[in-house]
Design a protein around this motif. Structure first.
Motif, PDB file in Angstrom:
ATOM      1  N   LYS B  82     -23.128-122.631 100.422  1.00 31.96           N
ATOM      2  CA  LYS B  82     -23.484-121.330  99.829  1.00 31.96           C
ATOM      3  C   LYS B  82     -24.797-121.476  99.072  1.00 31.96           C
ATOM      4  CE  LYS B  82     -18.668-120.162  99.123  1.00 31.96           C
ATOM      5  NZ  LYS B  82     -17.638-120.308  98.116  1.00 31.96           N
ATOM      6  N   GLU B  83     -25.486-120.357  98.933  1.00 35.89           N
ATOM      7  CA  GLU B  83     -26.795-120.392  98.274  1.00 35.89           C
ATOM      8  C   GLU B  83     -26.883-119.248  97.259  1.00 35.89           C
ATOM      9  OE1 GLU B  83     -30.686-121.395 100.534  1.00 35.89           O
ATOM     10  OE2 GLU B  83     -30.555-119.214 100.458  1.00 35.89           O
ATOM     11  N   LEU B  84     -27.326-119.562  96.045  1.00 37.22           N
ATOM     12  CA  LEU B  84     -27.499-118.526  95.022  1.00 37.22           C
ATOM     13  C   LEU B  84     -28.806-118.744  94.278  1.00 37.22           C
ATOM     14  CD1 LEU B  84     -23.911-118.362  93.421  1.00 37.22           C
ATOM     15  CD2 LEU B  84     -24.972-116.577  94.806  1.00 37.22           C
ATOM     16  N   ASP B  85     -29.408-117.634  93.840  1.00 36.88           N
ATOM     17  CA  ASP B  85     -30.640-117.720  93.039  1.00 36.88           C
ATOM     18  C   ASP B  85     -30.300-117.537  91.564  1.00 36.88           C
ATOM     19  OD1 ASP B  85     -32.207-118.092  95.225  1.00 36.88           O
ATOM     20  OD2 ASP B  85     -32.786-115.986  95.424  1.00 36.88           O
ATOM     21  N   PHE B  86     -30.873-118.391  90.754  1.00 33.63           N
ATOM     22  CA  PHE B  86     -30.632-118.323  89.309  1.00 33.63           C
ATOM     23  C   PHE B  86     -31.948-118.227  88.537  1.00 33.63           C
ATOM     24  CE2 PHE B  86     -26.958-120.550  90.987  1.00 33.63           C
ATOM     25  CZ  PHE B  86     -25.899-120.061  90.238  1.00 33.63           C
ATOM     26  N   ASN B  87     -31.922-117.533  87.416  1.00 33.81           N
ATOM     27  CA  ASN B  87     -32.968-117.689  86.405  1.00 33.81           C
ATOM     28  C   ASN B  87     -32.357-118.555  85.312  1.00 33.81           C
ATOM     29  OD1 ASN B  87     -34.773-116.088  87.730  1.00 33.81           O
ATOM     30  ND2 ASN B  87     -34.467-114.278  86.439  1.00 33.81           N
ATOM     31  N   LEU B  88     -32.899-119.743  85.132  1.00 30.21           N
ATOM     32  CA  LEU B  88     -32.350-120.648  84.106  1.00 30.21           C
ATOM     33  C   LEU B  88     -32.924-120.271  82.749  1.00 30.21           C
ATOM     34  CD1 LEU B  88     -32.598-124.280  85.543  1.00 30.21           C
ATOM     35  CD2 LEU B  88     -30.622-122.759  85.479  1.00 30.21           C
ATOM     36  N   ILE B  89     -32.039-120.078  81.776  1.00 31.27           N
ATOM     37  CA  ILE B  89     -32.489-119.692  80.432  1.00 31.27           C
ATOM     38  C   ILE B  89     -32.056-120.761  79.442  1.00 31.27           C
ATOM     39  CG2 ILE B  89     -32.372-117.893  78.652  1.00 31.27           C
ATOM     40  CD1 ILE B  89     -31.482-116.017  81.126  1.00 31.27           C
ATOM     41  N   ASP B  90     -33.006-121.592  79.050  1.00 28.57           N
ATOM     42  CA  ASP B  90     -32.727-122.679  78.113  1.00 28.57           C
ATOM     43  C   ASP B  90     -32.944-122.138  76.697  1.00 28.57           C
ATOM     44  OD1 ASP B  90     -32.277-125.138  76.973  1.00 28.57           O
ATOM     45  OD2 ASP B  90     -34.264-125.946  77.437  1.00 28.57           O
ATOM     46  N   THR B  91     -31.906-122.241  75.859  1.00 29.91           N
ATOM     47  CA  THR B  91     -31.990-121.622  74.520  1.00 29.91           C
ATOM     48  C   THR B  91     -32.015-122.681  73.411  1.00 29.91           C
ATOM     49  OG1 THR B  91     -29.593-121.497  74.203  1.00 29.91           O
ATOM     50  CG2 THR B  91     -30.636-119.647  75.358  1.00 29.91           C
ATOM     51  N   PRO B  92     -32.576-122.321  72.253  1.00 24.96           N
ATOM     52  CA  PRO B  92     -32.516-123.244  71.108  1.00 24.96           C
ATOM     53  C   PRO B  92     -31.071-123.475  70.682  1.00 24.96           C
ATOM     54  CG  PRO B  92     -34.124-121.490  70.743  1.00 24.96           C
ATOM     55  CD  PRO B  92     -33.350-121.102  71.960  1.00 24.96           C
ATOM     56  N   GLY B  93     -30.785-124.638  70.157  1.00 21.81           N
ATOM     57  CA  GLY B  93     -29.434-124.970  69.696  1.00 21.81           C
ATOM     58  C   GLY B  93     -29.013-124.061  68.543  1.00 21.81           C
ATOM     59  N   ILE B  94     -27.738-123.655  68.582  1.00 19.77           N
ATOM     60  CA  ILE B  94     -27.222-122.795  67.509  1.00 19.77           C
ATOM     61  C   ILE B  94     -26.798-123.677  66.331  1.00 19.77           C
ATOM     62  CG2 ILE B  94     -25.492-121.042  66.902  1.00 19.77           C
ATOM     63  CD1 ILE B  94     -27.123-119.992  69.183  1.00 19.77           C
ATOM     64  N   ALA B  95     -27.212-123.274  65.141  1.00 15.23           N
ATOM     65  CA  ALA B  95     -26.863-124.024  63.931  1.00 15.23           C
ATOM     66  C   ALA B  95     -26.591-123.047  62.800  1.00 15.23           C
ATOM     67  CB  ALA B  95     -28.013-124.951  63.556  1.00 15.23           C
ATOM     68  N   THR B  96     -25.844-123.520  61.782  1.00 16.34           N
ATOM     69  CA  THR B  96     -25.595-122.656  60.620  1.00 16.34           C
ATOM     70  C   THR B  96     -26.414-123.118  59.416  1.00 16.34           C
ATOM     71  OG1 THR B  96     -23.710-124.032  59.990  1.00 16.34           O
ATOM     72  CG2 THR B  96     -23.233-122.086  61.334  1.00 16.34           C
ATOM     73  N   LYS B  97     -27.088-124.265  59.582  1.00 17.85           N
ATOM     74  CA  LYS B  97     -27.920-124.757  58.471  1.00 17.85           C
ATOM     75  C   LYS B  97     -29.142-125.476  59.031  1.00 17.85           C
ATOM     76  CE  LYS B  97     -25.294-129.042  58.157  1.00 17.85           C
ATOM     77  NZ  LYS B  97     -24.457-129.918  57.353  1.00 17.85           N
ATOM     78  N   ILE B  98     -30.254-125.348  58.347  1.00 19.66           N
ATOM     79  CA  ILE B  98     -31.469-126.062  58.739  1.00 19.66           C
ATOM     80  C   ILE B  98     -32.204-126.458  57.463  1.00 19.66           C
ATOM     81  CG2 ILE B  98     -33.729-125.886  59.885  1.00 19.66           C
ATOM     82  CD1 ILE B  98     -32.350-123.901  61.860  1.00 19.66           C
ATOM     83  N   ASP B  99     -32.409-127.751  57.314  1.00 16.57           N
ATOM     84  CA  ASP B  99     -33.082-128.262  56.124  1.00 16.57           C
ATOM     85  C   ASP B  99     -34.326-129.022  56.578  1.00 16.57           C
ATOM     86  OD1 ASP B  99     -33.886-129.415  53.779  1.00 16.57           O
ATOM     87  OD2 ASP B  99     -31.922-130.247  53.246  1.00 16.57           O
ATOM     88  N   PHE B 100     -35.488-128.594  56.113  1.00 18.52           N
ATOM     89  CA  PHE B 100     -36.727-129.249  56.567  1.00 18.52           C
ATOM     90  C   PHE B 100     -36.732-130.742  56.223  1.00 18.52           C
ATOM     91  CE2 PHE B 100     -39.507-130.288  53.009  1.00 18.52           C
ATOM     92  CZ  PHE B 100     -38.955-129.567  51.949  1.00 18.52           C
ATOM     93  N   GLU B 101     -36.005-131.102  55.159  1.00 22.03           N
ATOM     94  CA  GLU B 101     -35.992-132.511  54.737  1.00 22.03           C
ATOM     95  C   GLU B 101     -35.341-133.419  55.789  1.00 22.03           C
ATOM     96  OE1 GLU B 101     -34.399-132.689  50.807  1.00 22.03           O
ATOM     97  OE2 GLU B 101     -36.177-131.764  49.934  1.00 22.03           O
ATOM     98  N   ASP B 102     -34.464-132.830  56.624  1.00 19.48           N
ATOM     99  CA  ASP B 102     -33.831-133.623  57.688  1.00 19.48           C
ATOM    100  C   ASP B 102     -34.868-134.107  58.711  1.00 19.48           C
ATOM    101  OD1 ASP B 102     -31.359-133.285  56.570  1.00 19.48           O
ATOM    102  OD2 ASP B 102     -30.791-131.593  57.841  1.00 19.48           O
ATOM    103  N   PHE B 103     -35.980-133.373  58.837  1.00 19.34           N
ATOM    104  CA  PHE B 103     -37.004-133.754  59.808  1.00 19.34           C
ATOM    105  C   PHE B 103     -37.926-134.856  59.274  1.00 19.34           C
ATOM    106  CE2 PHE B 103     -36.332-129.142  60.916  1.00 19.34           C
ATOM    107  CZ  PHE B 103     -35.573-129.405  62.040  1.00 19.34           C
TER     108      PHE B 103
END
Lengths: 123, 215
Positions: B82-103
């Motif tokens: 079987k053959e199907l066409d897709f548009n792949l949608i890569d999304t940013p990871g979902i998070a509930t917290k983001i601290d710049f100090e972690d980077f």
């Protein structure tokens, strides 16, 4: 010192989703851990994440959240009962949600019936 | 039924058949959702590499490497004839917290870390908004991590509320601590497939399951 605030579901049942989220975030920003009776709907949880992200700044780093009391293990009679209660009361009063500011709560682990809340300064 | 009604019915049947052909040929918008560093971009790259011969997203061990939606259009996938066409949608990871100090521990300057954190918060909001623009979703989870994370529950709950078909991809099965069974027991009502996007392990099984959920 950890400060906990309990919110019974009757306190948020009549609020709009937007107002529920605002209330919870306001408390979290005051460095309190919230014990909320009931659970948010999936849409409200998504809204909570969106509003949390919009609120992140130098002082507020976000939240840790955990809900317990899923329907998955219940029989269909209980599911119907709770769905009816949700329909009549406008809120999912079963279960509990814990929300803490990320500056205090390092992690909330659910595994799956046990909850561990790890704080930043815990040794 | 009079002749005019019969003609009208015939016309509508004909139109329905034409539309069903287009529906069959339509491109499926396939979203890749999940928590941060679960391997969404690695899986998007693996799919893109398998069928287009090129990668689509940058990957890194630093959290929030993907901070904006990336779309790869017209990815034609074959599975079992079987053959199907897709548009792949890569999304940013979902998070509930983001601290710049972690980077900062990744040897980033303070300015760069703050910029990354700001972009990451916007990326999470964008990812949630894009739930409106997908036909089916791969929820990519790190099979070495605890699957009972609220972010996973929120993503899957939102997809269920929108009636969007879901395939849970338990990624990183090449690692010793991988536990696909645990992912399966956390989400018993969903199909779970274990893969290693990085090593290309069990991709055939993955494509088969993907075709099953979009059918």
């Amino acid at each position: 010192m950890l400060r906990l605030q309990f919110i019974p579901y009757t306190e948020i049942a009549s609020l709009t989703s937007e107002n529920k989220i605002s209330k919870v975030l306001r408390i979290a920003k005051n460095n309190r851990i919230i014990l909320l009776e009931g659970k948010f709907s999936p849409e409200e949880e998504a809204l909570l994440i969106e509003r949390t992200m919009s609120s992140i700044n130098r002082r507020f780093k976000g939240i840790e959240i955990c809900s317990v009391g899923d329907y998955s293990k219940e029989d269909w009679v209980n599911k119907i009962k709770k769905s009816l209660a949700k329909m009549l009361l406008g809120v999912n009063a079963s279960g509990m949600t814990i929300i803490g500011p990320a500056s205090i709560v390092k992690e909330i682990k659910r595994d799956p019936d046990k909850i561990e809340l790890l704080t930043k300064n815990m040794r | 039924m009079d002749k005019a009604s019969k003609n009208t019915m015939g016309f509508f049947d004909y139109l329905k058949n034409i539309l069903s052909i287009f529906q069959f040929k339509k491109t499926i918008r396939l979203g890749l959702y999940g928590p941060v560093n679960a391997g969404k971009s690695s899986l998007a790259n693996r799919i893109s590499l398998d069928w287009l011969g090129e990668e689509m997203s940058a990957v890194s061990k630093i959290p929030h490497e993907t901070r904006e939606i990336k779309v790869k259009e017209k990815v034609r996938i074959n599975s079992n004839g079987k053959e199907l066409d897709f548009n792949l949608i890569d999304t940013p990871g979902i998070a509930t917290k983001i601290d710049f100090e972690d980077f900062l521990k990744y040897k980033m300057s303070k300015k760069e870390a703050k910029r990354r954190a700001k972009e990451a918060t916007q990326g999470v909001i964008e990812a949630i908004k894009w739930l409106e623009n997908v036909d089916c979703v791969l929820v990519v989870l790190d099979s070495t991590e605890n699957p009972y994370d609220q972010v996973n529950v929120t993503i899957i709950g939102n997809l269920a509320a929108r009636d969007i078909p879901v395939l849970i991809v338990a990624n990183k099965v090449d690692l010793r601590r991988a536990n696909v069974k645990r992912v399966e027991s956390a989400f018993p009502q969903y199909k779970v497939i274990g893969v290693s996007a990085l090593k290309g392990k069990n991709m055939e099984g993955f494509y088969k399951e993907l075709f099953d959920i979009v059918r």
